[in-house]
Write a protein that holds these residues in place. Structure first.
Motif, PDB file in Angstrom:
ATOM      1  N   MET A   1      26.745   4.309  -3.022  1.00  0.00           N
ATOM      2  CA  MET A   1      27.500   3.113  -2.407  1.00  0.00           C
ATOM      3  C   MET A   1      26.093   2.286  -1.163  1.00  0.00           C
ATOM      4  SD  MET A   1      30.371   2.057  -2.124  1.00  0.00           S
ATOM      5  CE  MET A   1      31.577   1.291  -0.577  1.00  0.00           C
ATOM      6  N   ALA A   2      25.455   3.991  -0.616  1.00  0.00           N
ATOM      7  CA  ALA A   2      24.563   2.930   0.710  1.00  0.00           C
ATOM      8  C   ALA A   2      23.596   2.147  -0.526  1.00  0.00           C
ATOM      9  CB  ALA A   2      23.498   3.942   1.161  1.00  0.00           C
ATOM     10  N   ASP A   3      23.568   2.295  -1.838  1.00  0.00           N
ATOM     11  CA  ASP A   3      22.017   1.598  -2.819  1.00  0.00           C
ATOM     12  C   ASP A   3      22.745   0.402  -2.764  1.00  0.00           C
ATOM     13  OD1 ASP A   3      20.317   3.652  -2.341  1.00  0.00           O
ATOM     14  OD2 ASP A   3      21.122   4.261  -4.496  1.00  0.00           O
ATOM     15  N   GLY A   4      23.977   0.602  -3.106  1.00  0.00           N
ATOM     16  CA  GLY A   4      24.411  -1.119  -3.125  1.00  0.00           C
ATOM     17  C   GLY A   4      24.794  -1.976  -2.233  1.00  0.00           C
ATOM     18  N   ARG A   5      24.477  -1.460  -1.222  1.00  0.00           N
ATOM     19  CA  ARG A   5      24.464  -2.093   0.038  1.00  0.00           C
ATOM     20  C   ARG A   5      22.955  -2.792   0.865  1.00  0.00           C
ATOM     21  NH1 ARG A   5      27.962   1.287   3.397  1.00  0.00           N
ATOM     22  NH2 ARG A   5      26.043   2.224   4.119  1.00  0.00           N
ATOM     23  N   ASN A   6      21.826  -2.125   0.103  1.00  0.00           N
ATOM     24  CA  ASN A   6      20.396  -2.178   0.617  1.00  0.00           C
ATOM     25  C   ASN A   6      19.864  -3.363  -0.590  1.00  0.00           C
ATOM     26  OD1 ASN A   6      20.219   0.028   2.666  1.00  0.00           O
ATOM     27  ND2 ASN A   6      19.357   1.360   1.442  1.00  0.00           N
ATOM     28  N   ARG A   7      20.763  -2.705  -1.901  1.00  0.00           N
ATOM     29  CA  ARG A   7      20.370  -3.620  -3.014  1.00  0.00           C
ATOM     30  C   ARG A   7      20.956  -4.783  -2.332  1.00  0.00           C
ATOM     31  NH1 ARG A   7      21.830  -0.962  -6.955  1.00  0.00           N
ATOM     32  NH2 ARG A   7      23.490  -1.697  -7.495  1.00  0.00           N
ATOM     33  N   ARG A   8      22.378  -5.061  -1.725  1.00  0.00           N
ATOM     34  CA  ARG A   8      22.371  -6.686  -1.942  1.00  0.00           C
ATOM     35  C   ARG A   8      21.815  -7.394  -0.382  1.00  0.00           C
ATOM     36  NH1 ARG A   8      27.353  -4.760  -2.250  1.00  0.00           N
ATOM     37  NH2 ARG A   8      27.988  -4.033  -0.343  1.00  0.00           N
ATOM     38  N   ARG A   9      21.353  -6.425   0.907  1.00  0.00           N
ATOM     39  CA  ARG A   9      21.018  -6.628   1.791  1.00  0.00           C
ATOM     40  C   ARG A   9      19.335  -7.004   1.659  1.00  0.00           C
ATOM     41  NH1 ARG A   9      19.887  -4.088   7.885  1.00  0.00           N
ATOM     42  NH2 ARG A   9      18.907  -6.256   8.644  1.00  0.00           N
ATOM     43  N   ALA A  10      18.767  -6.824   0.577  1.00  0.00           N
ATOM     44  CA  ALA A  10      17.667  -7.253   0.107  1.00  0.00           C
ATOM     45  C   ALA A  10      17.203  -8.561  -0.633  1.00  0.00           C
ATOM     46  CB  ALA A  10      16.709  -5.847  -1.095  1.00  0.00           C
ATOM     47  N   ASN A  11      18.611  -8.985  -1.514  1.00  0.00           N
ATOM     48  CA  ASN A  11      19.074  -9.687  -2.208  1.00  0.00           C
ATOM     49  C   ASN A  11      18.930 -10.660  -1.242  1.00  0.00           C
ATOM     50  OD1 ASN A  11      18.805  -8.897  -4.524  1.00  0.00           O
ATOM     51  ND2 ASN A  11      20.917  -8.151  -5.022  1.00  0.00           N
ATOM     52  N   THR A  12      19.759 -10.479  -0.047  1.00  0.00           N
ATOM     53  CA  THR A  12      19.943 -11.335   0.259  1.00  0.00           C
ATOM     54  C   THR A  12      18.902 -12.022   1.398  1.00  0.00           C
ATOM     55  OG1 THR A  12      22.405 -10.208   1.513  1.00  0.00           O
ATOM     56  CG2 THR A  12      21.724 -12.357   2.820  1.00  0.00           C
ATOM     57  N   ARG A  13      18.227 -10.841   2.357  1.00  0.00           N
ATOM     58  CA  ARG A  13      16.637 -11.308   3.190  1.00  0.00           C
ATOM     59  C   ARG A  13      16.694 -12.520   1.713  1.00  0.00           C
ATOM     60  NH1 ARG A  13      16.162  -7.158   6.944  1.00  0.00           N
ATOM     61  NH2 ARG A  13      13.780  -8.667   6.734  1.00  0.00           N
ATOM     62  N   GLN A  14      15.682 -11.996   0.473  1.00  0.00           N
ATOM     63  CA  GLN A  14      15.410 -12.331  -0.315  1.00  0.00           C
ATOM     64  C   GLN A  14      15.683 -14.472  -0.442  1.00  0.00           C
ATOM     65  OE1 GLN A  14      12.560 -11.988  -2.457  1.00  0.00           O
ATOM     66  NE2 GLN A  14      12.186 -13.440  -3.329  1.00  0.00           N
ATOM     67  N   ARG A  15      16.405 -14.482  -0.604  1.00  0.00           N
ATOM     68  CA  ARG A  15      17.289 -15.643  -0.500  1.00  0.00           C
ATOM     69  C   ARG A  15      17.230 -16.494   0.438  1.00  0.00           C
ATOM     70  NH1 ARG A  15      23.416 -14.589  -1.657  1.00  0.00           N
ATOM     71  NH2 ARG A  15      23.789 -16.340  -1.248  1.00  0.00           N
ATOM     72  N   LEU A  16      17.056 -16.063   2.091  1.00  0.00           N
ATOM     73  CA  LEU A  16      16.911 -16.935   3.948  1.00  0.00           C
ATOM     74  C   LEU A  16      15.447 -17.388   2.778  1.00  0.00           C
ATOM     75  CD1 LEU A  16      19.333 -14.535   5.103  1.00  0.00           C
ATOM     76  CD2 LEU A  16      19.099 -16.675   5.183  1.00  0.00           C
ATOM     77  N   TYR A  17      14.911 -16.265   2.504  1.00  0.00           N
ATOM     78  CA  TYR A  17      13.135 -16.736   2.464  1.00  0.00           C
ATOM     79  C   TYR A  17      12.932 -17.542   1.639  1.00  0.00           C
ATOM     80  CZ  TYR A  17      11.833 -11.626   3.970  1.00  0.00           C
ATOM     81  OH  TYR A  17      10.929 -10.413   4.563  1.00  0.00           O
ATOM     82  N   GLU A  18      13.283 -17.624   0.839  1.00  0.00           N
ATOM     83  CA  GLU A  18      13.609 -18.897  -0.605  1.00  0.00           C
ATOM     84  C   GLU A  18      13.917 -19.953   0.017  1.00  0.00           C
ATOM     85  OE1 GLU A  18      14.983 -17.250  -3.972  1.00  0.00           O
ATOM     86  OE2 GLU A  18      13.149 -15.961  -4.178  1.00  0.00           O
ATOM     87  N   SER A  19      15.415 -19.586   1.096  1.00  0.00           N
ATOM     88  CA  SER A  19      15.949 -21.017   1.354  1.00  0.00           C
ATOM     89  C   SER A  19      14.928 -21.537   2.307  1.00  0.00           C
ATOM     90  CB  SER A  19      17.479 -20.951   1.547  1.00  0.00           C
ATOM     91  OG  SER A  19      17.837 -20.545   0.622  1.00  0.00           O
TER      92      SER A  19
END
Lengths: 198, 198
Positions: A1-19
């Motif tokens: 569960m925590a892993d999934g949350r961390n992964r989602r958070r990293a994905n979101t940050r990556q998308r925000l960087y790119e935008s």
């Protein structure tokens, strides 16, 4: 569960960087709003503020992230290589990086010599880390006798970094159909002659 | 009377260019307002609009003015010189120009590869005029046998232009006490080897 949350958070940050990097490269830092960044990333504005306290903090993290990737590529390029091959590998790594992260490279050139940005000190330190890898490869070549003994290593490293950025951005803007191998060959002809003993 | 008026007008425009270029180099185009420009130039806001229809028009004229001066310096540098001396004179001219108009050089690097500015087309044409002078000097050297026959003249000209900008801005930011002659010498060592036949 925590892993999934961390992964989602990293994905979101990556998308925000790119935008953010795309928007800032297109229109500059000031013209880019948090609303723009959220919209392009396809997230709510609150999500941006959940991940970064401010637009400036997001930008500073983005510089760390982007220059960090470049420095890691540079280190991988020189690892275990003799000086001349190390320089060729650095040129290739830089071209590949800029082909992949063109907007970031453009943004880096825009910000590099500004004098009154909040992130100026961060950027100088980050940039020094990347250029140090080039300088170390050049110094190794001077020490081994591969490169001229009177080479100004610091100036040559910054010149090499600068020429790679400028040539790559020109290539992608003015001759986008030209093959990376061909650009690398042309650039290496110039760079090899540049650091070698005549 | 008319002469005095024209001279005053030229002086005012010059002051507005200088204020605008400093402010834009410091904080970017969007963050710079017409009020800021008027204040730094010490004129009323109406004076700005009397001289230029908009901030964008002022900026476009400023690009024309600044790159025009650089191209003129480049042409003067190569006039009557043999290829190797012409390249050395171009390097010197570029260093002197950037020492004198540092903010403009910084601004040029920031704007060069942006993709959605109104003045993008103007800037590309202006830049091509400056780089054409370098390319012509390199081509003359290839034709005379001074430079390698397989030199990619276009790429080398843009590389030379880029390396001059980057090295000069680094010099002024990180080693401002270093003498221009010394920077020129170090840069020429690199540039000479670069275009010469090994």
């Amino acid at each position: 569960m925590a892993d999934g949350r961390n992964r989602r958070r990293a994905n979101t940050r990556q998308r925000l960087y790119e935008s953010a990097v795309e928007l800032i490269a297109e229109q500059g830092f000031t013209a880019t709003t948090v609303d723009d960044i959220a919209e392009r990333a396809g997230v709510a504005k609150g999500t941006v503020y959940y991940n970064f306290p401010s637009k400036t903090a997001l930008f500073e993290e983005l510089l760390r992230h982007g220059v960090g990737l470049l420095t890691a590529d540079f280190r991988a390029a020189v690892a275990g290589r003799a000086p001349r091959e190390a320089v060729a590998a650095l040129v290739r790594a830089q071209l590949e990086y800029i082909q992949r992260y063109r907007s970031f490279a453009q943004l880096l050139l825009s910000e590099m010599w500004r004098t009154n940005r909040e992130w100026q000190q961060t950027l100088r330190l980050l940039r020094a880390e990347a250029i140090d890898v080039i300088a170390a490869a050049l110094q190794a070549g001077v020490d081994s006798g591969d490169f001229a003994a009177d080479l100004d290593v610091r100036l040559a490293a910054s010149a090499l970094f600068g020429v790679g950025l400028v040539v790559a951005l020109d290539w992608l803007m003015f001759q986008p159909d030209r093959d990376i191998d061909d650009v690398e060959r042309a650039l290496l002809t110039i760079v090899r002659a540049r650091v070698a003993i005549d």
